[in-house]
Design a protein around this motif. Structure first.
Motif, mmCIF file in Angstrom:
data_model
loop_
_atom_site.group_PDB
_atom_site.id
_atom_site.type_symbol
_atom_site.label_atom_id
_atom_site.label_comp_id
_atom_site.label_asym_id
_atom_site.label_seq_id
_atom_site.Cartn_x
_atom_site.Cartn_y
_atom_site.Cartn_z
ATOM 1 N N GLN A 67 0.835 -1.213 0.000
ATOM 2 C CA GLN A 67 0.000 0.000 0.000
ATOM 3 C C GLN A 67 0.870 1.264 0.000
ATOM 4 O O GLN A 67 0.512 2.266 -0.620
ATOM 5 C CB GLN A 67 -0.943 0.010 1.215
ATOM 6 N N SER A 83 0.654 4.034 -2.892
ATOM 7 C CA SER A 83 0.391 5.454 -2.596
ATOM 8 C C SER A 83 1.504 6.333 -3.143
ATOM 9 O O SER A 83 1.260 7.427 -3.662
ATOM 10 C CB SER A 83 0.307 5.695 -1.084
ATOM 11 N N ALA A 143 -1.827 -4.196 -5.942
ATOM 12 C CA ALA A 143 -1.987 -2.790 -5.543
ATOM 13 C C ALA A 143 -1.516 -1.851 -6.661
ATOM 14 O O ALA A 143 -2.201 -0.884 -7.012
ATOM 15 C CB ALA A 143 -1.206 -2.527 -4.255
#
Ligand code: SF4
Ligand code: SF4
Length: 317
Positions: free
Chosen positions: A40, A44, A74
């Motif tokens: 993650q 991001s 992701a």
């Protein structure tokens, strides 16, 4: 596949293999596995750049990276990926989590002689069949050492069990005390051309549909006598292409220019193409060197130039 910027992402040093021609030493390949951010956090960080990326994941062996399938899942929500892999680890979770339409290509190295030491053929074939059945674009290559070229048909027979024709990949750099590709003998080069022609025929439909991959081994027949220098050539590296290290540091390709760090949120790309001032991977040099028609359209011009510079005749594929 529309993306703003491509990265050669050196995700890790560690590998479970020890191929004799690897660019890394056995010590480096034995590095302790380290994860510098969670899936993650990587997602991001790339999202925060506001670019759509094509992330070419390499190493070491990317598939042994902790939470590799989760990382790919992701990243591919917004970006695209490609990768090099030795297909030695189970990929069930990867195929379940990742949409094949977000994967540009998987370059699976069939490290024939190393696999013999590790009995790795069965898992390779199983993974290859799985990836193909789920629609992932798979290229299988064999690093063309002289001994691999001499036994290429043996390797091809093994891969034929999964309906795969191997692509010979040019050997670059120092190997067994000699410098390649300059040290190839003429019989080596003849074998290389023969196997490259078979591969070109076998992958023709994929290339016509999806275009050539960034790691474009189909052009290797033009490098059999040596690699050209790109020094001073106008290149998009720094703007449309960068190299990213395991901790997120961004450099032009082989340095020295630094463009910040993706994880730290300090990445800033170059504003325009600049002359080549470093060394990098020949495949990206070919893709991002500017020419009269722009970086994507220079391939045939590039090879004409290679033939001129190193004095080789072009060989039909
Ligand atoms: S599989 Fe790739 S990274 Fe690993 S040792 Fe072989 S060439 Fe090097
Ligand atoms: S030509 Fe190759 S080495 Fe030079 S800047 Fe471009 S990608 Fe880097």
């Amino acid at each position: 596949m529309q993306y703003d910027i491509e990265a050669d992402w050196h995700l890790l040093n560690t590998c479970n293999y020890r191929c004799g021609y690897c660019f890394f030493t056995a010590d480096t390949l034995g590095d302790k596995l380290q994860m510098h951010a969670s899936p993650q956090q990587w997602q991001s960080a790339f999202d925060a750049t506001d670019f759509t990326w094509l992330l070419h994941m390499t190493g070491g062996e990317p598939s042994i990276y902790p939470l590799f399938a989760e990382l790919c899942e992701a990243l591919t929500k917004r970006h695209f990926i490609s990768m090099n892999s030795n297909l030695s680890r189970p990929l069930q979770s990867f195929v379940e989590r990742v949409d094949p339409s977000r994967v540009s290509f998987i370059n699976a190295g069939f490290h024939f002689e190393e696999r013999e030491r590790r009995s790795g053929n069965a898992v390779f074939l199983e993974n290859a069949r799985l990836l193909q059945s789920k629609g992932f674009p798979l290229l299988v290559s064999i690093v063309a050492t002289p001994s691999a070229l001499a036994r290429f048909e043996e390797a091809a027979d093994i891969l034929a069990q999964a309906g795969i024709v191997p692509i010979p990949k040019i050997l670059r750099g120092s190997y067994n005390g000699q410098r390649f590709p300059e040290a190839y003998t003429e019989p080596d080069r003849d074998r290389f051309r023969k196997f490259a022609a078979l591969a070109q025929e076998s992958y023709r439909e994929m290339l016509n549909t999806s275009g050539h991959p960034s790691i474009d081994m189909f052009g290797d027949i033009h490098l059999l006598y040596g690699e050209p220098s790109f020094t001073g050539q106008l290149c998009e590296a720094g703007r449309r292409f960068v190299n990213i290290g395991p901790k997120g540091d961004v450099i032009r390709c082989g340095g020295p220019t630094v463009y910040g760090n993706v994880l730290a949120g300090t990445f800033k790309r170059a504003k325009r193409a600049k002359p080549c001032n470093t060394g990098g991977c020949i495949y990206f040099c070919q893709k991002y060197t500017s020419g009269p028609s722009g970086p994507q359209e220079t391939r045939s011009g590039f090879f004409d130039w290679v033939a001129d510079v190193i004095g080789t005749a072009k060989h039909p594929v």
